[in-house]
Design a protein around this motif. Structure first.
Motif, mmCIF file in Angstrom:
data_model
loop_
_atom_site.group_PDB
_atom_site.id
_atom_site.type_symbol
_atom_site.label_atom_id
_atom_site.label_comp_id
_atom_site.label_asym_id
_atom_site.label_seq_id
_atom_site.Cartn_x
_atom_site.Cartn_y
_atom_site.Cartn_z
ATOM 1 N N PRO A 1 15.319 8.486 -3.224
ATOM 2 C CA PRO A 1 15.144 7.445 -2.193
ATOM 3 C C PRO A 1 14.441 7.943 -0.935
ATOM 4 N N ARG A 2 14.741 9.163 -0.507
ATOM 5 C CA ARG A 2 14.099 9.659 0.713
ATOM 6 C C ARG A 2 12.601 9.859 0.492
ATOM 7 N N VAL A 3 12.237 10.382 -0.658
ATOM 8 C CA VAL A 3 10.823 10.569 -0.971
ATOM 9 C C VAL A 3 10.135 9.215 -1.090
ATOM 10 N N GLN A 4 10.770 8.274 -1.761
ATOM 11 C CA GLN A 4 10.184 6.943 -1.921
ATOM 12 C C GLN A 4 9.927 6.280 -0.570
ATOM 13 N N LYS A 5 10.865 6.404 0.346
ATOM 14 C CA LYS A 5 10.677 5.820 1.667
ATOM 15 C C LYS A 5 9.498 6.470 2.386
ATOM 16 N N ALA A 6 9.361 7.787 2.237
ATOM 17 C CA ALA A 6 8.297 8.519 2.932
ATOM 18 C C ALA A 6 6.916 8.161 2.406
ATOM 19 N N ILE A 7 6.825 7.689 1.136
ATOM 20 C CA ILE A 7 5.523 7.340 0.566
ATOM 21 C C ILE A 7 5.350 5.832 0.418
ATOM 22 N N GLN B 1 -2.201 9.265 6.571
ATOM 23 C CA GLN B 1 -1.771 9.776 7.866
ATOM 24 C C GLN B 1 -0.354 9.326 8.197
ATOM 25 N N MET B 2 0.158 8.333 7.453
ATOM 26 C CA MET B 2 1.537 7.896 7.622
ATOM 27 C C MET B 2 2.526 8.933 7.085
ATOM 28 N N ILE B 3 2.032 9.872 6.296
ATOM 29 C CA ILE B 3 2.887 10.928 5.744
ATOM 30 C C ILE B 3 2.835 12.138 6.672
ATOM 31 N N PRO B 4 3.956 12.555 7.236
ATOM 32 C CA PRO B 4 3.944 13.696 8.163
ATOM 33 C C PRO B 4 3.636 15.003 7.440
ATOM 34 N N ASP B 5 2.673 15.752 7.956
ATOM 35 C CA ASP B 5 2.296 17.032 7.345
ATOM 36 C C ASP B 5 3.488 17.972 7.230
ATOM 37 N N ALA B 6 4.371 17.931 8.219
ATOM 38 C CA ALA B 6 5.506 18.863 8.240
ATOM 39 C C ALA B 6 6.483 18.606 7.102
ATOM 40 N N VAL C 1 -5.198 13.947 1.268
ATOM 41 C CA VAL C 1 -6.572 13.914 1.775
ATOM 42 C C VAL C 1 -6.689 12.845 2.871
ATOM 43 N N PRO C 2 -5.957 13.004 3.967
ATOM 44 C CA PRO C 2 -5.958 11.970 5.012
ATOM 45 C C PRO C 2 -7.311 11.777 5.677
ATOM 46 N N TRP C 3 -8.235 12.726 5.544
ATOM 47 C CA TRP C 3 -9.572 12.538 6.096
ATOM 48 C C TRP C 3 -10.351 11.519 5.261
ATOM 49 N N LEU D 1 0.848 -1.187 0.000
ATOM 50 C CA LEU D 1 0.000 0.000 0.000
ATOM 51 C C LEU D 1 0.887 1.242 0.000
ATOM 52 N N CYS D 2 0.874 1.957 -1.114
ATOM 53 C CA CYS D 2 1.630 3.212 -1.193
ATOM 54 C C CYS D 2 0.881 4.274 -0.401
ATOM 55 N N TRP D 3 1.580 4.980 0.463
ATOM 56 C CA TRP D 3 0.898 5.893 1.381
ATOM 57 C C TRP D 3 0.370 7.149 0.699
ATOM 58 N N PHE D 4 0.854 7.461 -0.493
ATOM 59 C CA PHE D 4 0.361 8.644 -1.194
ATOM 60 C C PHE D 4 -0.948 8.356 -1.932
ATOM 61 N N CYS D 5 -1.303 7.086 -2.099
ATOM 62 C CA CYS D 5 -2.356 6.675 -3.032
ATOM 63 C C CYS D 5 -3.732 7.174 -2.597
ATOM 64 N N GLY D 6 -4.515 7.644 -3.578
ATOM 65 C CA GLY D 6 -5.881 8.072 -3.320
ATOM 66 C C GLY D 6 -6.906 7.174 -3.985
ATOM 67 N N CYS D 7 -6.455 6.022 -4.504
ATOM 68 C CA CYS D 7 -7.348 5.118 -5.228
ATOM 69 C C CYS D 7 -8.136 4.235 -4.263
ATOM 70 N N HIS D 8 -9.222 3.645 -4.791
ATOM 71 C CA HIS D 8 -9.971 2.647 -4.026
ATOM 72 C C HIS D 8 -9.258 1.306 -4.196
ATOM 73 N N THR D 9 -8.463 0.943 -3.210
ATOM 74 C CA THR D 9 -7.703 -0.301 -3.285
ATOM 75 C C THR D 9 -7.459 -0.820 -1.881
ATOM 76 N N LYS D 10 -6.984 -2.065 -1.807
ATOM 77 C CA LYS D 10 -6.665 -2.637 -0.499
ATOM 78 C C LYS D 10 -5.441 -3.523 -0.638
ATOM 79 N N HIS D 11 -4.756 -3.683 0.471
ATOM 80 C CA HIS D 11 -3.512 -4.436 0.501
ATOM 81 C C HIS D 11 -3.800 -5.913 0.738
#
Length: 448
Positions: free
Chosen positions: A171-177, A248-253, A240-242, A59-69
């Motif tokens: 690599p740092r961005v990939q790890k974060a997402i 929510q795994m992605i830090p807003d900061a 759109v973490p709501w 599950l990629c943390w950036f994803c906004g699709c209807h999917t499941k792991h």
């Protein structure tokens, strides 16, 4: 661009892959409604099929699709049985009418399908629909879940265009997402599909991701250009973490502010253009020889739930959980939870959960919004087909331009247009023609 201008016109608005947009769909559109609409499809209609595979093995943390792991294949096997049932139901309602000119497999990760299941799915489609010999067939590809046997399976399916997700190579961005993917993996996939005759390769890139910088984006775009894609989609990350709890795994900061997002988008766009991928609409780029660029030059560019497209089919039929269909009468969307979807179609019925029947006013405003997003212009002449309502809308457009002190739009007696300064903000401009926007409580992603 001033910070004030960027902040004002980057406010959240819809992406307008439909009009009205999906938050305004309602439960008054039922399987019976959909069956009636399918029954009204003309004999000679052209059809585009979208098949949704709502599973990923990560599950990629950036994803906004209807999917499941899932790490097991059994849920996919069970889901395909339901998908076949819906294919049977839709084809029965069509009763042989229409000809399929495009097929798109999306998700999720459709490349999770085994080679045998991919072959079985294509066979089922060929049994139930009349598929044109020159049909455009595209698949969304995650290089990480693609076994070597799948390349031949996709070729046997008839793949003509591949859409490869990249997002970012840093690599740092990939790890974060949670999307670890090397350049070499991506290059291998593209080489393999091209070796099997695929004529168009699209690469998806995101800006606005955690820890992205202007320097890292410049490096990523340079690597993307080395892949020699025929098209590139440059999307702003929609945080759109709501709606998508895994975000929510992605830090807003770690996310860039609006001004940096804008700078990232403009830098990436300029680099793609300089690299031979020229702007198509507000977030796509294509080589001059690609069919998307040709559609843009000839005024045939369209916009649907897959974004910008050269697909001219009369209707889009969505198959699978959460899929959306677009017919002349309106929109239909399937049940989203996979379990409920499977129960509905395995019982022998349709899976429609909601939708929207279009009024003449909806068609007018939808036409205007699509024209602005595809051509950055709207003319008095093309609105004549809508009668007095079209003439009134053009006057509204002229009023918008007259009140525009920021130089984003212009108008004369015959044409309303978006200026070069206004093109990055075209979604915000198009939103001025959306009569439903103020009526709902839906929250949207940033406009840039």
């Amino acid at each position: 661009m001033t910070t004030d201008l960027i902040e004002r016109y980057s406010a959240p608005v819809p992406r307008y892959t439909s009009y009205p947009t999906a938050p305004h769909f309602h439960a008054g559109i039922t399987p019976d409604t959909y069956a009636r609409w399918l029954g009204e499809v003309p004999e000679a209609a052209t059809i585009s099929l979208y098949l949704h595979i709502p599973y990923c093995d990560r599950l990629c943390w950036f994803c906004g699709c209807h999917t499941k792991h899932t790490l097991r294949y059994e849920p996919v096997t069970q889901y395909l049985l339901a998908l076949y049932a819906e294919i049977d139901w839709v084809s029965a309602e069509l009763a042989g009418r229409g000809r399929v000119t495009a097929i798109h497999l999306g998700g999720g990760s459709p490349t999770m399908l085994s080679a045998a299941d991919m072959a079985a799915l294509k066979a089922r489609l060929a049994e139930r629909f009349a598929i044109a010999d020159d049909a455009e067939i595209s698949i969304e590809i995650d290089p990480n879940d693609l076994g070597e046997d799948r390349f031949d399976a996709m070729a046997d399916f008839g793949l003509t265009r591949a859409s490869v997700g990249v997002q970012d190579f840093d690599p740092r961005v990939q790890k974060a997402i949670n999307r670890i993917q090397t350049f070499e993996q991506t290059q291998h996939v593209i080489d393999q599909v091209r070796a099997r005759g695929v004529h168009s390769v699209n690469v998806d890139v995101l800006y606005g991701l955690p820890y992205q910088t202007l320097a890292s984006i410049e490096v990523t775009i340079a690597q993307v250009l080395l892949l020699r894609p025929d098209r590139t989609a440059l999307f702003g990350y929609a945080h759109v973490p709501w709606m998508k709890k895994h975000q929510q795994m992605i830090p807003d900061a770690a996310l860039p502010d609006v001004r940096l997002r804008f700078a990232q988008s403009q830098l990436a766009a300029g680099l793609l253009d300089a690299g031979g991928l020229h702007p198509v609409g507000f977030d796509h780029f294509a080589r001059a020889s690609d069919s998307l660029a040709i559609a843009d030059r000839t005024g045939k560019l369209r916009r649907n739930f897959q974004g910008y497209t050269d697909d001219r089919a009369d209707l889009l039929i969505g198959l699978g959980a959460s899929s959306i269909g677009q017919l002349p009468q309106g929109y239909v969307q399937n049940i989203t939870p996979t379990g409920e979807y499977q129960k509905a179609v395995l019982a022998g019925g349709g899976a429609t959960a909601r939708g929207f029947a279009l009024s003449p006013e909806d068609r007018l405003h939808g036409f205007a919004i699509e024209a602005l997003l595809c051509r950055f212009a709207l003319t008095r002449d093309e609105l004549r087909a809508f009668g007095k309502a079209g003439a009134a809308l053009f006057e509204t457009a002229r009023t918008i331009a007259a009140a525009d002190e920021d130089g984003l739009t212009t108008a004369d007696a015959d044409r309303f247009g978006v200026t070069a300064r206004g093109r990055p903000f075209v979604r915000a401009i198009a939103a001025k023609f959306d009569t439903y926007l103020a009526q709902g409580a839906a929250r949207h992603s940033l406009a840039v």
